[in-house]
Write a protein that holds these residues in place. Structure first.
Motif, PDB file in Angstrom:
ATOM      1  N   LEU A  39      32.886  42.744  42.337  1.00  0.00           N
ATOM      2  CA  LEU A  39      32.434  44.126  42.485  1.00  0.00           C
ATOM      3  C   LEU A  39      30.923  44.227  42.445  1.00  0.00           C
ATOM      4  O   LEU A  39      30.332  45.049  43.155  1.00  0.00           O
ATOM      5  N   ARG A  40      30.279  43.420  41.604  1.00  0.00           N
ATOM      6  CA  ARG A  40      28.815  43.437  41.551  1.00  0.00           C
ATOM      7  C   ARG A  40      28.206  43.042  42.891  1.00  0.00           C
ATOM      8  O   ARG A  40      27.168  43.569  43.289  1.00  0.00           O
ATOM      9  N   HIS A  41      28.850  42.115  43.569  1.00  0.00           N
ATOM     10  CA  HIS A  41      28.335  41.653  44.858  1.00  0.00           C
ATOM     11  C   HIS A  41      28.959  42.420  46.014  1.00  0.00           C
ATOM     12  O   HIS A  41      28.764  42.054  47.177  1.00  0.00           O
ATOM     13  N   ARG A  42      29.688  43.471  45.726  1.00  0.00           N
ATOM     14  CA  ARG A  42      30.298  44.336  46.721  1.00  0.00           C
ATOM     15  C   ARG A  42      31.231  43.582  47.646  1.00  0.00           C
ATOM     16  O   ARG A  42      31.316  43.833  48.848  1.00  0.00           O
ATOM     17  N   HIS A  43      31.987  42.647  47.055  1.00  0.00           N
ATOM     18  CA  HIS A  43      33.047  41.950  47.757  1.00  0.00           C
ATOM     19  C   HIS A  43      34.384  42.560  47.350  1.00  0.00           C
ATOM     20  O   HIS A  43      34.574  42.943  46.191  1.00  0.00           O
ATOM     21  N   ILE A  44      35.304  42.620  48.296  1.00  0.00           N
ATOM     22  CA  ILE A  44      36.650  43.120  47.988  1.00  0.00           C
ATOM     23  C   ILE A  44      37.439  41.986  47.350  1.00  0.00           C
ATOM     24  O   ILE A  44      37.698  40.959  48.003  1.00  0.00           O
ATOM     25  N   PRO A  45      37.830  42.124  46.088  1.00  0.00           N
ATOM     26  CA  PRO A  45      38.636  41.068  45.469  1.00  0.00           C
ATOM     27  C   PRO A  45      40.080  41.125  45.970  1.00  0.00           C
ATOM     28  O   PRO A  45      40.709  42.180  45.961  1.00  0.00           O
ATOM     29  N   VAL A  46      40.583  40.001  46.429  1.00  0.00           N
ATOM     30  CA  VAL A  46      41.972  39.886  46.879  1.00  0.00           C
ATOM     31  C   VAL A  46      42.692  38.967  45.900  1.00  0.00           C
ATOM     32  O   VAL A  46      42.384  37.778  45.809  1.00  0.00           O
ATOM     33  N   MET A  47      43.650  39.535  45.160  1.00  0.00           N
ATOM     34  CA  MET A  47      44.302  38.805  44.077  1.00  0.00           C
ATOM     35  C   MET A  47      45.737  38.447  44.433  1.00  0.00           C
ATOM     36  O   MET A  47      46.391  39.136  45.219  1.00  0.00           O
ATOM     37  N   ILE A  48      46.231  37.391  43.843  1.00  0.00           N
ATOM     38  CA  ILE A  48      47.651  37.068  43.853  1.00  0.00           C
ATOM     39  C   ILE A  48      48.127  37.078  42.406  1.00  0.00           C
ATOM     40  O   ILE A  48      47.355  36.780  41.487  1.00  0.00           O
ATOM     41  N   PRO A  49      49.394  37.451  42.178  1.00  0.00           N
ATOM     42  CA  PRO A  49      49.888  37.593  40.806  1.00  0.00           C
ATOM     43  C   PRO A  49      50.192  36.239  40.166  1.00  0.00           C
ATOM     44  O   PRO A  49      51.304  35.718  40.250  1.00  0.00           O
ATOM     45  N   MET A  50      49.172  35.659  39.548  1.00  0.00           N
ATOM     46  CA  MET A  50      49.315  34.391  38.842  1.00  0.00           C
ATOM     47  C   MET A  50      48.846  34.577  37.408  1.00  0.00           C
ATOM     48  O   MET A  50      47.868  35.287  37.152  1.00  0.00           O
ATOM     49  N   ALA A  51      49.543  33.951  36.480  1.00  0.00           N
ATOM     50  CA  ALA A  51      49.174  34.043  35.071  1.00  0.00           C
ATOM     51  C   ALA A  51      49.190  32.661  34.444  1.00  0.00           C
ATOM     52  O   ALA A  51      49.916  31.768  34.898  1.00  0.00           O
ATOM     53  N   THR A  52      48.361  32.479  33.432  1.00  0.00           N
ATOM     54  CA  THR A  52      48.387  31.224  32.680  1.00  0.00           C
ATOM     55  C   THR A  52      49.390  31.342  31.537  1.00  0.00           C
ATOM     56  O   THR A  52      49.455  32.363  30.842  1.00  0.00           O
ATOM     57  N   GLU A  53      50.190  30.298  31.379  1.00  0.00           N
ATOM     58  CA  GLU A  53      51.159  30.215  30.280  1.00  0.00           C
ATOM     59  C   GLU A  53      51.126  28.794  29.745  1.00  0.00           C
ATOM     60  O   GLU A  53      51.505  27.841  30.433  1.00  0.00           O
ATOM     61  N   ASN A  54      50.622  28.656  28.534  1.00  0.00           N
ATOM     62  CA  ASN A  54      50.480  27.328  27.935  1.00  0.00           C
ATOM     63  C   ASN A  54      49.698  26.396  28.874  1.00  0.00           C
ATOM     64  O   ASN A  54      50.116  25.267  29.151  1.00  0.00           O
ATOM     65  N   SER A  55      48.576  26.925  29.388  1.00  0.00           N
ATOM     66  CA  SER A  55      47.672  26.172  30.274  1.00  0.00           C
ATOM     67  C   SER A  55      48.292  25.885  31.639  1.00  0.00           C
ATOM     68  O   SER A  55      47.728  25.117  32.416  1.00  0.00           O
ATOM     69  N   CYS A  56      49.436  26.494  31.934  1.00  0.00           N
ATOM     70  CA  CYS A  56      50.085  26.304  33.227  1.00  0.00           C
ATOM     71  C   CYS A  56      49.833  27.529  34.089  1.00  0.00           C
ATOM     72  O   CYS A  56      49.887  28.668  33.624  1.00  0.00           O
ATOM     73  N   TRP A  57      49.578  27.324  35.365  1.00  0.00           N
ATOM     74  CA  TRP A  57      49.295  28.387  36.326  1.00  0.00           C
ATOM     75  C   TRP A  57      50.612  28.808  36.965  1.00  0.00           C
ATOM     76  O   TRP A  57      51.191  28.063  37.752  1.00  0.00           O
TER      77      TRP A  57
END
Length: 573
Positions: free
Chosen positions: A223-241
């Protein structure tokens, strides 16, 4: 006619000439910009100005009223660059500040869920819309979702498998990253700037328990650099992606944003860039779901072939809509489940976000979506009497909404002081309150109240049932004596909420309005018929199948009802 000088770029243009003179006069300084670079920058901004002018004029051409056009300009036109702030301590112009002063800072955010699978043409349309939104002052935060990710592992989407095979996780991640890369590239091709964000946002404490990692460093950097962030739903669980449900991720993100917005230190500021740079809240203006199937179906029997809910008051309609979806006859189980999941995500998210935030479900990534976002209400109203269903298929606007209270047969339980204040502020005239309440107390049929703080009300009385001028008995009818929306609540769907409740309660309804009332267009659009009472300044409206047979009764009943407000005295000059 709205003139281009109201846009941000023409205001910026006024700042260019003095800054150019300053830069040329200081060309010997080591930090000066060369003249050809300045000229190139000016030409670039001129082209952008022309493009933005065209876009803004298109948007304003879709706005139905001058009031909404003014609201658009006041909300989405950013402040003109402050030339004085772009000077060094010795009074000279700093080139970096000059360049920054030509940029349009984004003050609004939209949290967008993009549901695939999408055809190439649809992705191009989505990317174009995201870039256009940014040009209008709305920067998008995009969360991707695609049912094809979960092939052969539907249970993983709800985080119900505790130890999925690593090969399955790898395949899912690869599909997700491929889609993320593709939409980032489409945004870049459309002239925008986008950045993939796949890690360091979410953590899963337990199956289904998703939280946001403090700080949101990667999101803030975009956002600071005015880029559109495109996310995928990933979470860390016990260091696993690990892939997670996009709706769980969005709800967690909305909860985090809402809680951060409650901080008093930052809630006083409207400058999103200052807040982001200081680690402050990131709060969306809208929550948008772009899918392939459109808004929420309205009819149990018609399904996708019928009209959609144009506007939903979640506090009042959430449970009813879920019940209707469970009984849809022409919609697949997968579509029903998608609607149910999105509805729950939207309701849970809006519960955490400020009350000014609303949601949109649409399959139309185009100027229609942009206009919906700007006006914060549907382009078409489900309360219109002769609406073409095909025009209502694309979009549903949702708000956390208002509690609706219904009082029948009596004024008991109503705060008459607050009701009087609502009526007087809505009509702009003092109410003859004693005479008004004395008249209706024995004729009360129903009062429908929107909001505990009296944001709107519909007062329906029982009229007729007596002999008319010709000695014949007049039919007893439901008469809409007052229909009021508080000025502070106008434009957020309160009128449609009340009208939908009136239609549910009364299959036939009659009311009157002064012939010169500017609200009459709204009434004409919702009435089955109207007629002016001869010799008066009143127009009678009605809807329902009985109207044509009761015109004479409607006219006589409406003529006999005394005016409720005092006439305003002319102002002395």
């Amino acid at each position: 006619m709205w003139h281009p000088n109201l846009t941000r770029l023409s205001r910026s243009r006024a700042a260019i000439s003095p800054l150019l003179r300053t830069l040329h006069s200081t060309s010997t300084r080591p930090y000066s910009l060369r003249s050809h670079k300045i000229q190139a920058l000016v030409e670039e901004r001129k082209l952008a100005r022309d493009n933005d002018r065209e876009l803004i004029l298109k948007v304003m051409g879709t706005l139905p009223s001058p009031r909404e056009a003014r609201q658009f300009l006041s909300k989405f036109s950013p402040p003109a660059p402050v030339v004085a702030s772009a000077t060094a301590s010795d009074g000279s112009q700093r080139p970096t500040d000059f360049v920054d002063s030509l940029l349009w800072s984004t003050d609004h955010l939209a949290l967008i869920k993009l549901e695939g699978p999408f055809e190439s043409e649809n992705l191009i349309a989505v990317a174009d819309t995201l870039v256009q939104l940014q040009r209008l002052g709305v920067l998008s935060i995009v969360m991707l979702d695609n049912q094809s990710w979960w092939q052969n592992q539907d249970s993983l989407a709800s985080s119900s498998i505790e130890s999925p095979l690593e090969s399955t996780l790898v395949e899912t991640r690869q599909r997700m990253i491929k889609d993320m890369t593709e939409i980032v590239q489409q945004i870049e091709d459309a002239g925008g700037k986008a950045r993939p964000v796949a890690q360091d946002i979410f953590e899963e404490n337990a199956p289904g328990d998703i939280v946001v990692r403090p700080g949101l460093a990667s999101l803030r950097s975009c956002l600071r650099h005015r880029h559109i962030p495109v996310m995928i739903p990933m979470a860390t669980e016990n260091s696993c992606w690990k892939p997670i449900s996009s709706n769980l991720a969005l709800t967690a993100l909305a909860r985090y944003m809402g809680e951060s917005a409650k901080d008093d230190h930052y809630s006083r500021s409207n400058d999103i860039h200052v807040e982001i740079s200081q680690g402050g809240p990131i709060v969306p203006l809208r929550l948008i779901v772009i899918n392939t199937i459109g808004g929420i179906p309205l009819s149990r029997t018609s399904g996708f072939k019928g009209p959609t809910h144009c506007f939903v008051n979640l506090k009042d309609e959430f449970t009813t809509i879920l019940d209707d979806l469970d009984n849809m006859e022409q919609i697949s189980d997968s579509a029903v489940e998608l609607y149910r999941s999105d509805l729950k995500m939207i309701k849970d998210s809006l519960d955490h976000l400020p009350p000014t935030c609303s949601a949109i479900i649409t399959s139309s990534p185009s100027l229609t979506l942009i206009t919906n976002l700007i006006t914060d209400k549907p382009l078409f109203s489900s309360t219109l009497r002769s609406q073409d269903p095909k025009e209502m298929l694309a979009t549903t606007v949702l708000r956390n909404g208002l509690d609706i209270f219904t009082f029948r047969s009596s004024l008991d339980g109503l705060d008459l002081k607050q009701l009087t204040g609502l009526l007087e502020s809505s009509f702009g005239k003092p109410l003859s309150s004693d005479a008004f309440y004395d008249r209706i107390k024995d004729r009360m049929r129903t009062v429908i109240l929107a909001g505990k703080d009296y944001m709107g009300a519909a007062v329906v009385t029982k009229e007729g049932g007596y002999k008319g001028a010709n000695g014949q008995l007049l039919t007893t009818v439901a008469y809409l004596d007052k229909f009021s929306v508080a000025p502070k609540s106008q434009g957020i769907g309160v009128a449609d909420i009340l009208w939908k409740k009136l239609q549910d309660e009364f299959p036939d309804l009659v009311w009157r309005s002064r012939t010169d009332n500017p609200v009459n267009k709204w009434y004409f659009d919702r009435a089955d018929g109207s007629i002016q009472i001869p010799g008066t300044n009143w127009t009678v409206f009605w809807y329902g199948s009985k109207g044509l047979h009761l015109i004479r009764d409607y006219i006589e009943i409406s003529r006999d009802i005394p005016a409720s407000f005092y006439a305003l005295k002319p102002k002395a000059f």
